[in-house]
Design an enzyme around this catalytic site. Structure first.
Site, PDB file in Angstrom:
ATOM      1  N   ARG A 223       0.746  -1.222   0.054  1.00 28.40           N
ATOM      2  CA  ARG A 223      -0.041  -0.023   0.107  1.00 28.40           C
ATOM      3  C   ARG A 223       0.922   1.329   0.004  1.00 28.40           C
ATOM      4  O   ARG A 223       2.109   1.318   0.133  1.00 28.40           O
ATOM      5  CB  ARG A 223      -0.928  -0.005   1.331  1.00 28.40           C
ATOM      6  CG  ARG A 223      -0.237   0.374   2.743  1.00 28.40           C
ATOM      7  CD  ARG A 223      -1.167   0.209   3.804  1.00 28.40           C
ATOM      8  NE  ARG A 223      -1.832   1.383   3.987  1.00 28.40           N
ATOM      9  CZ  ARG A 223      -1.495   2.543   4.469  1.00 28.40           C
ATOM     10  NH1 ARG A 223      -0.638   2.292   5.533  1.00 28.40           N
ATOM     11  NH2 ARG A 223      -2.518   3.396   4.612  1.00 28.40           N
ATOM     12  N   ASN A 225       1.326   5.050   1.385  1.00 33.57           N
ATOM     13  CA  ASN A 225       1.047   6.003   2.691  1.00 33.57           C
ATOM     14  C   ASN A 225       1.699   7.227   2.217  1.00 33.57           C
ATOM     15  O   ASN A 225       2.672   7.400   1.493  1.00 33.57           O
ATOM     16  CB  ASN A 225       1.341   5.476   4.172  1.00 33.57           C
ATOM     17  CG  ASN A 225       0.590   6.488   5.100  1.00 33.57           C
ATOM     18  OD1 ASN A 225      -0.442   7.068   4.970  1.00 33.57           O
ATOM     19  ND2 ASN A 225       1.252   6.170   6.430  1.00 33.57           N
TER      20      ASN A 225
END
Lengths: 346, 201
Positions: A223, A225
């Site tokens: 992911r 961030n």
């Protein structure tokens, strides 16, 4: 492809810059014109050439300078690298994974030769050529996790899995967005995420934990961030907050383009084969606003995202003071046209 | 009342004497004595002859809880003058502890945290330890900058007793350190720290 490594700094005179090639491959984290926390995980598989997803352990032009900065941080504060005693098998897993990926994808720069347990590791950019016995920590100059993570970009946490939870039981953390390994080591998943606002209430961590407990070997996940950092400073640790905090008062409408950096973490998670632990790689990429606006799509999107943030996120990411200056400056580059879906440049 | 909803903070669920345990080890500070006497009222006196009580009066010395605890006639009652000898004695107890021993801790949060640290060193699962918070809500705080720990912090901000930086007490707790995290409150503009406000009485 042979990478030309830059000679640059992430402190004091801040000579860090991205080449034109590196700007285009920056992992811009916003796939639409607004942002909210979500379990934004996807399989960590190779994606397009000339992106940071081309290889699963990415090495770029900042490699040598980042490793020099890490060595400086560790001299000042050895507690940035710690491992609880039961994590030795996971340390070796980590060493193997990073050596294999770097050697396979960057053969001009790294070579791994295995002869049974006798391994030879050559790191040309750093001038390292070591032969050691896999599994025997006494044959390396540092414990295995520290040895290899002094030679790999990004922060590394190794989380142990037991009692249906994940435990932060080892790590090399020198390029962090304001969290302390020394404070958090030994905590479980909910505990170390304790200070994050909003996400607990909307169930993000419950779902993320459930997902990660089932992570399979050979199927890493990732992911993105993000936050913003004044100056291209890798070490924005809470330990040194009293040293870098004053940077936030130095941003003006005139210098915001050079000073303010979008800081993106490419987080990848890997199930480790012997220990059943999870390696959590938090790779930090920096880009100044001036560099970022050379990509028109990103220049349009970023001010829209910044304007849409809920106040809790503005506060948690430390953006309160400088958000208006950033939005003003960036808005010059937003002509109001629609932006295409996804993160890549048009 | 303690601040609710800090994910990293242990839950202090209260003492609940386990009737079938072979041995009960109570480590008690000050007002925590009342947590034990409440258990005697609720559960009867049967467990007391299998109980060892290590007691530190701390700030509650004038209340003479030691008299009340002695009157319970446990198998062992031992009173420590300060925390350090209490923890020393606790180590000796845990060295010799057998299967079937239960550990109960009651007192202020800083006290529970430090006793818990010793118990964790001995490999006791923290989920099996009974804890009850009694008395002051003062916090034990680690300065994230110099790593020094300051006990009995009742205000935020407060000056680190080691490096002197004014610290904000964050709602983030480390069981390993038995402490909350303190972060410099005026890092961005040194000299602008707000006046200390008593928020952990």
């Amino acid at each position: 492809m042979t990478i030309t490594f830059r000679s640059e700094t992430f402190r004091e005179d801040f000579t860090f810059r991205n080449s034109l090639y590196n700007i285009r491959r920056f992992p811009f984290p916003f796939d639409r014109d607004e942002y909210m926390y979500s379990v934004n995980m996807e399989p960590h598989v190779r994606a397009r050439k000339d992106s940071v997803f081309e290889n699963l352990i990415d090495v770029d032009e900042h490699y040598v300078a980042e490793m020099q900065d890490r060595a400086m941080v560790l001299k000042e504060d050895p507690l940035r690298c710690q491992a609880l005693p039961h994590m030795m098998a996971a340390q070796w897993d980590t060493l193997e994974l990073l050596m294999e990926h770097q050697a396979q994808d960057y053969p001009e720069h790294f070579t791994l030769e295995k002869n049974g347990d006798r391994w030879r590791w050559i790191n040309r950019p750093m001038g390292i050529d070591d032969t050691f016995t896999f599994g025997d920590a006494a044959t390396l100059p540092y414990p295995p996790m520290e040895y290899i993570t002094r030679q790999a970009q990004g922060d590394f946490c190794i989380v142990d899995q037991r009692d249906n939870n994940l435990w932060m039981d080892a790590g090399m953390v020198t390029t962090q967005a304001d969290w302390s390994l020394d404070f958090d080591i030994g905590m479980n998943f909910m505990e170390w995420h304790g200070p994050v606002p909003l996400a607990h209430q909307i169930g993000v961590f419950d779902r993320a934990l459930k997902f990660l407990l089932n992570l399979q070997q050979g199927k890493p996940t990732r992911r993105l961030n993000w936050t913003m950092t004044v100056n291209p400073r890798l070490d924005t640790s809470p330990e040194n907050y009293h040293k870098w905090g004053p940077d936030r008062t130095t941003v003006t409408p005139e210098n915001v383009g050079q000073k303010m950096h979008l800081r993106v973490e490419l987080q990848s998670l890997w199930r480790l084969p012997r220990s059943n632990a999870i390696l959590f790689v938090i790779r930090c990429y920096l880009i100044s606003l001036e560099e970022l606006v050379t990509v028109p799509k990103w220049a349009r999107r970023l001010p829209r995202v910044l304007a849409s943030l809920p106040p809790e996120i503005v506060d948690y990411k430390g953006l309160t003071r400088n958000r208006p200056i950033m939005i003003d400056w960036l808005s010059k580059y937003d002509d109001g046209s629609p932006t295409s879906a996804g993160i890549y440049p048009d | 009342m303690l601040v609710q909803g800090i994910k990293s903070r242990p839950e202090y669920k209260g003492l609940n004497v386990e009737p079938h345990a072979k041995r009960h080890l109570f480590v008690i500070e000050g007002e925590g004595a009342a947590a034990l006497t409440d258990q005697v009222e609720a559960k009867g006196r049967d467990f007391l002859d299998r109980s060892e009580i290590l007691y530190l009066a701390g700030g509650a010395a004038p209340k003479a809880y030691d008299v009340a605890l002695t009157a319970l006639s446990p198998d062992v009652f031992w009173q420590a003058p300060t925390l350090q000898p209490l923890l020393f004695r606790l180590r000796a107890c845990l060295e010799q502890a057998r299967m079937g021993t239960r550990l109960y801790i009651a007192g202020t949060e800083g006290f529970i945290g430090q006793v818990m640290q010793v118990a964790l060193e001995f490999g006791i699962d923290f989920n099996s330890i009974h804890t009850e918070h009694r008395g002051s809500t003062a916090r034990r705080v680690q300065c994230v900058h110099c790593k020094g720990i300051t006990d009995n912090v009742t205000t935020s901000s407060f000056a680190c007793t080691h490096c002197g930086l004014p610290l904000l007490v964050r709602d983030h707790y480390s069981r390993r350190l038995g402490a909350f995290q303190g972060v410099n409150i005026d890092a961005e503009e040194p000299g602008t720290a707000p006046a200390p406000e008593e928020i952990f009485p």
